[in-house]
Scaffold this active site. Structure first.
Site, PDB file in Angstrom:
ATOM      1  N   GLU A 158      10.043   1.441  10.786  1.00 27.26           N
ATOM      2  CA  GLU A 158      11.012   2.535  10.719  1.00 27.26           C
ATOM      3  C   GLU A 158      10.212   3.810  10.835  1.00 27.26           C
ATOM      4  OE1 GLU A 158      12.593   5.564   9.219  1.00 27.26           O
ATOM      5  OE2 GLU A 158      13.443   4.497   7.496  1.00 27.26           O
ATOM      6  N   LYS A 166       0.843  -1.195   0.000  1.00 30.33           N
ATOM      7  CA  LYS A 166       0.000   0.000   0.000  1.00 30.33           C
ATOM      8  C   LYS A 166       0.875   1.241   0.000  1.00 30.33           C
ATOM      9  CE  LYS A 166      -3.446   2.810   2.214  1.00 30.33           C
ATOM     10  NZ  LYS A 166      -2.722   3.983   1.642  1.00 30.33           N
TER      11      LYS A 166
END
Length: 615
Positions: free
Chosen positions: A352, A279
């Site tokens: 992250e 996505k």
């Protein structure tokens, strides 16, 4: 106070290639738009477990996912795809030459790219280019049912894909490096037009995908092969470590570096034998669709990488709930939501996240080099970079030389919208980000901060431009002191000694990246080891550590979990299995020997194995 300059339309600087040895200069129209509309996308909702649209102060980054292809390998269909794509390459080349003029892409290219979106086609969204606010492409949106269907196809394709050897799976990625170089201008146009960044910063994305995917293509077969491990009883216990793919990976990537932070993570996931549902942010999905289209033409089966596009509120839950592993790059708030969502199923994940990254200028630093390095460290991609520098600590012995030179360089920066390498900084990507940056600066100035450079929006250049900004006299009462701005703003501070600056650098909930400038590399390394950050660069802002793909990259504290790059960047997408076989002697007393004697023998064996260094 001078403002950053705006280059004349079409101006190209032939000396500009020094920023990157591979950068070429392209003579393209610049165009300084003055439309005030933002380039927001109505289909993108607030952040949720699968969305990276964090609050702007956290570094609003939206979600990304994966892409798919069938798992027939080098089948007749794949060869047909290759032949078909050779024709599309010629079409794309012509669209780059003609279609990117005036900040647009050819309709033929757009149509081909958006055909890769998994969508029933009921709803669409319009992507506007940040440079002008004008429409760039219409993209079909995915529904929750589309996402579930993508997982069904991906699971079937993944079984066949995983059955191929790693040496077979890396072949499309070995071809990718050459194909990227051959079509560099096309992808740089796409990245610039969807993100609004300067071409030199789009070039960084190009280099990242080419070099990172090549790194893993060279090493994946070795990393994934069965490994012999030392057994419990030397010579009698034989052990193998095996690596199996996780299955189907959900990859959610942000809008700020859509090409790099999508493809560079998807490549090792696919090489490990997984399928990926990806996505990307709706605003910046075209570059991901572009590289998927290219990889399919290079032999990647169609259903092992599938791209879904849409509102996180609509597709976020099915995206995460069906995944065997989740990889997310985005805000800390979004990462925590992902962790909460997958925890009940005990599904592994890597995150992250955000950063409030410090740069330290030591008293022996080369002031000119540090000042020039600071420009790149702070204002690459208009500061929309999770490893960008937002806090700068300058030793009092060099502060009065460094800061004026830094200000001078920043005031001379060229802002622009051209599809060439002339502009030193481009646009912000979303209108919400412009509002967030403006709010941080305005609140800081109201509370007493001093503007040394910049400090205002530049609608004369483009609707989402903001000047590169340096602030002094920032204190803890100001939002930008501790919170991530995610824009072209840096605060500068004086410091006296190393203990003080280490404490101030570490006084944050984040721990993603840091930078140290000194002529003494050994001293810099000692200081770096004391900074609580996943990567620390000496005499560079971020690229030295980030682009060293053999070493892991990620965050400490609230900046993330897990690592990309290095062996971990691929092996995290695998399940490890230990298979041990026992030979000749069982793990119990042989024959008539009692347990007491057996225990004595085993205890004596420990001393013997230690002496012989067998253990």
């Amino acid at each position: 106070m001078a403002s950053p300059t705006v280059p004349a339309e079409g101006a190209a600087d032939p000396a500009e290639g020094a920023a990157n040895s591979t950068e070429g200069v392209k003579d393209s129209a610049g165009g300084a738009a003055s439309k005030a509309e933002g380039a927001t996308n109505p289909a993108e909702g607030a952040a949720n477990p699968a969305g990276a649209e964090a609050s702007p102060a956290e570094g609003a980054k939206d979600s990304a996912g994966g892409a798919a292809g069938s798992a027939e390998g080098e089948s007749a269909e794949s060869k047909a795809d290759t032949a078909e794509a050779e024709a599309s390459t010629a079409e794309s080349a012509s669209s780059t030459a003609g279609g990117a003029a005036e900040h647009g892409l050819s309709q033929a290219l757009v149509d081909r790219l958006v055909s890769h979106v998994v969508s029933g086609g009921a709803e669409t969204a319009t992507i506007n280019t940040p440079f002008t606010g004008e429409p760039l492409a219409t993209v079909p949106l995915s529904s929750a049912e589309d996402v579930r269907g993508a997982y069904d196809r991906a699971r079937e394709a993944q079984r066949a894909w995983a059955a191929l050897s790693a040496a077979e799976r890396v072949k499309p990625f070995l071809r990718l490096a050459d194909a990227l170089v051959d079509r560099r201008e096309e992808i740089l146009d796409v990245i610039q037009l969807e993100t609004g960044k300067a071409r030199r910063h789009a070039m960084e994305e190009f280099l990242d995908v080419a070099l990172c995917s090549l790194y893993y293509a060279r090493r994946a077969p070795r990393l994934l092969k069965p490994r012999r491990r030392q057994g419990m009883m030397p010579g009698l216990t034989r052990v193998q470590e095996l690596r199996h793919p996780k299955g189907v990976v959900a990859l959610i990537a942000p809008w700020n570096y859509p090409f790099a932070l999508g493809a560079s993570d998807i490549a090792p996931a696919l090489m490990a034998g997984n399928a990926v549902i990806h996505k990307p942010d709706t605003q910046t999905c075209l570059s991901s669709l572009w590289v998927l289209d290219l990889l399919v033409s290079l032999g990647l089966p169609r259903d092992v990488w599938q791209i879904v596009v849409g509102d996180p509120a609509e597709i976020g839950d099915p995206l995460v709930e069906n995944a065997d592993y989740v990889s997310f790059t985005g805000s800390t708030r979004g990462g925590k939501a992902i962790a909460e969502k997958v925890a009940p199923r005990l599904v592994a994940y890597s995150l992250e996240l955000g950063g409030k990254n410090p740069m330290i200028v030591m008293p022996d630093a080369d002031v000119e080099r540090a000042a020039r390095g600071a420009v790149r460290a702070c204002f690459t991609n208009a500061g929309q970079l999770c490893i960008s520098i937002e806090r700068m600590y300058v030793h009092e012995d060099v502060y009065d030389r460094f800061v004026p030179r830094f200000v001078e360089l920043v005031e001379g920066m060229r802002l622009g919208t051209g599809l060439d390498f002339d502009a030193e900084m481009g646009s912000l990507t979303h209108e919400r980000q412009l509002r967030a940056v403006s709010a941080h600066v305005e609140q800081a100035v109201k509370e007493g901060a001093t503007v040394l450079a910049g400090g205002k929006a530049r609608p004369d250049v483009g609707p989402l431009f903001y000047e590169p900004t340096i602030l002094a006299d920032v204190n803890g009462d100001m939002d930008l002191c501790a919170n991530e701005t995610f824009g072209p703003v840096v605060a500068v501070y004086r410091y006296r000694d190393e203990d003080e600056v280490v404490a101030r650098a570490n006084d944050t909930s984040y721990g993603l990246n840091a930078s140290v400038w000194t002529k003494n590399a050994a001293r810099g390394r000692r200081l770096a080891a004391r900074i609580q950050a996943g990567t620390v660069n000496i005499n560079d802002g971020y690229g030295a550590a980030y682009a060293s793909y053999d070493s892991p990259m990620g965050g400490m504290k609230q900046s993330g979990v897990g690592r990309r790059h290095g062996s971990e960047g691929l092996l995290k997408f695998t399940e490890v299995q230990t298979v041990a076989s026992q030979h000749i002697m069982d793990l119990e007393p042989p024959g008539a020997i009692g347990y007491d004697k057996f225990a004595d023998y085993m205890a004596s064996g420990i001393k013997l194995m230690k002496k012989l260094r067998i253990k």
